[in-house]
Design a protein around this motif. Structure first.
Motif, PDB file in Angstrom:
ATOM      1  N   GLU A  75       0.952  -1.289   0.079  1.00  0.00           N
ATOM      2  CA  GLU A  75      -0.246  -0.121   0.003  1.00  0.00           C
ATOM      3  C   GLU A  75       0.916   1.289   0.089  1.00  0.00           C
ATOM      4  OE1 GLU A  75      -2.428  -0.935   3.456  1.00  0.00           O
ATOM      5  OE2 GLU A  75      -3.768  -2.150   2.319  1.00  0.00           O
ATOM      6  N   VAL A  76       1.908   1.254   0.683  1.00  0.00           N
ATOM      7  CA  VAL A  76       2.833   2.308   0.628  1.00  0.00           C
ATOM      8  C   VAL A  76       3.289   2.566  -0.684  1.00  0.00           C
ATOM      9  CG1 VAL A  76       5.118   3.218   1.515  1.00  0.00           C
ATOM     10  CG2 VAL A  76       3.536   2.296   3.169  1.00  0.00           C
ATOM     11  N   ARG A  79       0.846   4.182  -2.799  1.00  0.00           N
ATOM     12  CA  ARG A  79       0.769   5.693  -2.540  1.00  0.00           C
ATOM     13  C   ARG A  79       1.719   6.577  -3.099  1.00  0.00           C
ATOM     14  NH1 ARG A  79      -0.601   3.947   2.796  1.00  0.00           N
ATOM     15  NH2 ARG A  79       1.499   4.618   3.674  1.00  0.00           N
ATOM     16  N   ARG A  80       2.755   6.033  -2.965  1.00  0.00           N
ATOM     17  CA  ARG A  80       4.232   6.463  -3.635  1.00  0.00           C
ATOM     18  C   ARG A  80       4.350   6.769  -5.088  1.00  0.00           C
ATOM     19  NH1 ARG A  80       9.519   4.272  -0.825  1.00  0.00           N
ATOM     20  NH2 ARG A  80       7.911   2.636  -0.696  1.00  0.00           N
ATOM     21  N   ASN A 132      -5.996  -0.019  -7.413  1.00  0.00           N
ATOM     22  CA  ASN A 132      -5.222   0.266  -6.263  1.00  0.00           C
ATOM     23  C   ASN A 132      -5.568  -0.414  -4.908  1.00  0.00           C
ATOM     24  OD1 ASN A 132      -3.744   2.317  -7.270  1.00  0.00           O
ATOM     25  ND2 ASN A 132      -5.377   3.761  -7.555  1.00  0.00           N
TER      26      ASN A 132
END
Length: 144
Positions: A75-76, A79-80, A132
Motif C-alpha cells: 500500500e505504501v 501511494r508513492r 489500487n
C-alpha cells in the motif's frame, strides 16, 4: 460516462528461485520494466539488503513475515507511485494491450480475442476494476 482507472503492477520477488538467481531476475526486471520490486527472502547475509536496494528494489522483507506488514508495504508503494491513467466507458476496461468487455465477457490482447474461463475473466476483471486495491488469495476467492 468517462472515468479513469489507475493500474500499478508491483513485483514480489523471492531471491531463492529454482534454477535462477533472484538478484539476476531483479536486474532483468529493472532493465525491461518500470515496476516496483519488493524482495522477500530468507537470506540474511551481511550487506544483502543495502546492495539490493541500491540495485533497484523498493523494499526488502525478511522471512518469516507478517502478511499485514507485506500488505502495508504494498500500500505504501501504491501511494508513492504515480499510476497510469486509462480512460474507460461503462463496459470497456483497458490496461496496456489488455481490453475487457464486461457485457460480452470478451477479453482481448493486442486486439486479438483470447479464451478465458468464466473464473479467469472474473479475476482479471476484478483486478482491472480495482487497481489500487490489494487482494489476498482469500479476497479474490470470495469476490469471484
Amino acid at each position: 460516462m468517462n472515468e479513469e482507472i489507475k493500474i500499478l503492477i508491483i513485483v514480489l520477488l523471492d531471491l531463492m528461485l529454482p534454477g535462477k538467481n533472484g538478484e539476476d531476475v531483479l536486474k532483468e526486471i529493472q532493465n525491461k520494466y518500470e515496476v516496483p520490486v519488493i524482495i522477500i527472502s530468507a537470506k540474511e547475509e551481511l550487506g544483502i539488503k543495502p546492495r539490493l536496494l541500491r540495485a533497484g528494489a523498493e523494499d526488502f522483507i525478511t522471512k518469516h513475515f507478517d502478511l499485514d506488514e507485506v500488505l502495508a508495504r504494498i500500500e505504501v508503494n501504491i501511494r508513492r507511485r504515480k499510476c497510469k491513467s486509462v480512460p474507460i466507458d461503462d463496459n470497456l476496461y483497458k490496461y496496456k494491450e489488455i481490453a475487457l468487455n464486461s457485457n460480452t465477457r470478451e477479453a482481448f490482447v493486442n486486439d486479438t480475442l483470447i479464451t478465458l474461463t468464466l473464473r479467469e475473466f472474473e479475476i482479471l476483471s476484478l483486478l482491472i476494476k480495482y487497481p489500487n486495491k490489494v487482494f489476498s488469495k482469500d479476497n479474490i476467492f470470495k469476490s469471484v
